[in-house]
Design a protein around this motif. Sequence first.
Motif, mmCIF file in Angstrom:
data_model
loop_
_atom_site.group_PDB
_atom_site.id
_atom_site.type_symbol
_atom_site.label_atom_id
_atom_site.label_comp_id
_atom_site.label_asym_id
_atom_site.label_seq_id
_atom_site.Cartn_x
_atom_site.Cartn_y
_atom_site.Cartn_z
ATOM 1 N N GLN A 93 0.847 -1.195 0.000
ATOM 2 C CA GLN A 93 0.000 0.000 0.000
ATOM 3 C C GLN A 93 0.880 1.242 0.000
ATOM 4 O OE1 GLN A 93 -3.455 0.130 2.444
ATOM 5 N NE2 GLN A 93 -3.351 2.318 2.729
ATOM 6 N N ARG A 94 0.562 2.160 -0.885
ATOM 7 C CA ARG A 94 1.334 3.394 -1.000
ATOM 8 C C ARG A 94 0.385 4.585 -1.108
ATOM 9 N NH1 ARG A 94 4.523 0.656 0.787
ATOM 10 N NH2 ARG A 94 6.553 -0.006 -0.036
ATOM 11 N N THR A 95 0.799 5.702 -0.534
ATOM 12 C CA THR A 95 0.037 6.950 -0.590
ATOM 13 C C THR A 95 0.862 7.984 -1.339
ATOM 14 O OG1 THR A 95 -1.072 6.484 1.511
ATOM 15 C CG2 THR A 95 -1.062 8.773 0.747
ATOM 16 N N GLU A 96 0.274 8.569 -2.361
ATOM 17 C CA GLU A 96 0.924 9.639 -3.118
ATOM 18 C C GLU A 96 0.136 10.924 -2.889
ATOM 19 O OE1 GLU A 96 1.707 8.806 -7.168
ATOM 20 O OE2 GLU A 96 2.654 6.875 -6.773
ATOM 21 N N MET A 97 0.848 11.982 -2.580
ATOM 22 C CA MET A 97 0.208 13.235 -2.186
ATOM 23 C C MET A 97 0.293 14.268 -3.303
ATOM 24 S SD MET A 97 1.503 13.454 1.768
ATOM 25 C CE MET A 97 0.339 14.753 2.158
ATOM 26 N N HIS A 98 -0.622 15.224 -3.231
ATOM 27 C CA HIS A 98 -0.635 16.418 -4.071
ATOM 28 C C HIS A 98 -0.753 16.073 -5.552
ATOM 29 C CE1 HIS A 98 1.735 18.418 -0.569
ATOM 30 N NE2 HIS A 98 0.438 18.369 -0.320
ATOM 31 N N LYS A 99 -1.826 15.347 -5.884
ATOM 32 C CA LYS A 99 -2.181 15.105 -7.281
ATOM 33 C C LYS A 99 -3.238 16.135 -7.678
ATOM 34 C CE LYS A 99 0.080 11.150 -7.758
ATOM 35 N NZ LYS A 99 1.132 10.932 -8.765
ATOM 36 N N ARG A 100 -2.964 16.905 -8.684
ATOM 37 C CA ARG A 100 -3.914 17.953 -9.065
ATOM 38 C C ARG A 100 -5.006 17.383 -9.973
ATOM 39 N NH1 ARG A 100 -3.014 24.035 -11.541
ATOM 40 N NH2 ARG A 100 -4.786 24.914 -10.427
ATOM 41 N N ILE A 101 -6.233 17.770 -9.684
ATOM 42 C CA ILE A 101 -7.385 17.324 -10.465
ATOM 43 C C ILE A 101 -7.556 18.278 -11.643
ATOM 44 C CG2 ILE A 101 -9.860 16.885 -10.420
ATOM 45 C CD1 ILE A 101 -9.573 16.356 -7.416
ATOM 46 N N TYR A 102 -7.468 17.725 -12.846
ATOM 47 C CA TYR A 102 -7.599 18.539 -14.043
ATOM 48 C C TYR A 102 -9.049 18.650 -14.516
ATOM 49 C CZ TYR A 102 -2.630 19.161 -15.015
ATOM 50 O OH TYR A 102 -1.317 19.546 -14.963
ATOM 51 N N ARG A 103 -9.834 17.604 -14.272
ATOM 52 C CA ARG A 103 -11.219 17.651 -14.752
ATOM 53 C C ARG A 103 -12.087 16.694 -13.950
ATOM 54 N NH1 ARG A 103 -12.962 18.267 -20.938
ATOM 55 N NH2 ARG A 103 -11.997 20.247 -20.377
ATOM 56 N N VAL A 104 -13.289 17.124 -13.640
ATOM 57 C CA VAL A 104 -14.320 16.273 -13.059
ATOM 58 C C VAL A 104 -15.417 16.171 -14.095
ATOM 59 C CG1 VAL A 104 -15.907 15.932 -11.138
ATOM 60 C CG2 VAL A 104 -13.724 17.087 -10.746
ATOM 61 N N GLY A 105 -15.555 14.988 -14.693
ATOM 62 C CA GLY A 105 -16.446 14.844 -15.829
ATOM 63 C C GLY A 105 -17.602 13.907 -15.571
ATOM 64 N N LYS A 106 -18.619 14.037 -16.405
ATOM 65 C CA LYS A 106 -19.790 13.173 -16.379
ATOM 66 C C LYS A 106 -19.670 12.127 -17.472
ATOM 67 C CE LYS A 106 -22.468 15.172 -13.210
ATOM 68 N NZ LYS A 106 -22.991 14.453 -12.037
ATOM 69 N N GLY A 107 -20.056 10.904 -17.146
ATOM 70 C CA GLY A 107 -19.959 9.848 -18.131
ATOM 71 C C GLY A 107 -20.930 9.998 -19.281
#
Length: 235
Positions: free
Chosen positions: A120-134
């Motif tokens: 198990q690994r945790t990666e921090m500070h991933k920027r969200i580029y888009r929140v989309g609808k299917g």
Amino acid sequence: CRFVRVIAHTQIRKIGLRQKKAHLMEIQVNGGTVAQKVDFATGLFEKQVPVDAVFAAGEMCDTMAITKGHGFQGVVKRWGVRRLPRKTHRGLRKVACIGAWHPARVSWSVPRAGQMGYHQRTEMHKRIYRVGKGTDATSASTEFDLTEKRITPLGGFPHYGVVDEDFLMIRGCVTGPRKRVITLRKTLLPSAKKVAGEPLHIKFIDTSSKYGHGRFQTKQEKDTFTGKLKRKIDA
């Protein structure tokens, strides 16, 4: 009682995988008094929590998942040590010296064979580029590229298929292989990166085929270039 936790489950049947059993997770409710936490938690009973109710474009998030497993591996593959000369006695994919006589134990810093991956690994500070609808037919369109196209590339995502549910587009890589469950959370620490505060300007999203050398962004563009195929004329 100071802590209030809710038990949430995924909607695994929506994505069409072979697995049917949902994933369960305890999520702690923070903020306010205990009574306010209980009221907030009971208000969410038997309700769906869509991804756009938690995250928004431009925010930073953390990802937690299990890495890709490689089983029991030796020191050369696991730690990248140099192989010994060809004429070495009793094998060459080894560590030549694992330590001095004293201290009479092997140090933790010496490369050894063992389990590689599936941690198990945790990666921090991933920027969200888009929140989309299917269901959005323009989920891959941008202000600079007005072509009407969905986020799924031609031929589908390799080893996954078609994205027809709500999705997040995140900068960078994510832990684990395809189809493995990923836990997302709002980042615990504010990012010190300069790009974290800059506005988003996505100019182009590539939807060409990921199998081979993709040339076309949409099915209409491919049909226009190739013309009528023989199998379609016969049909």
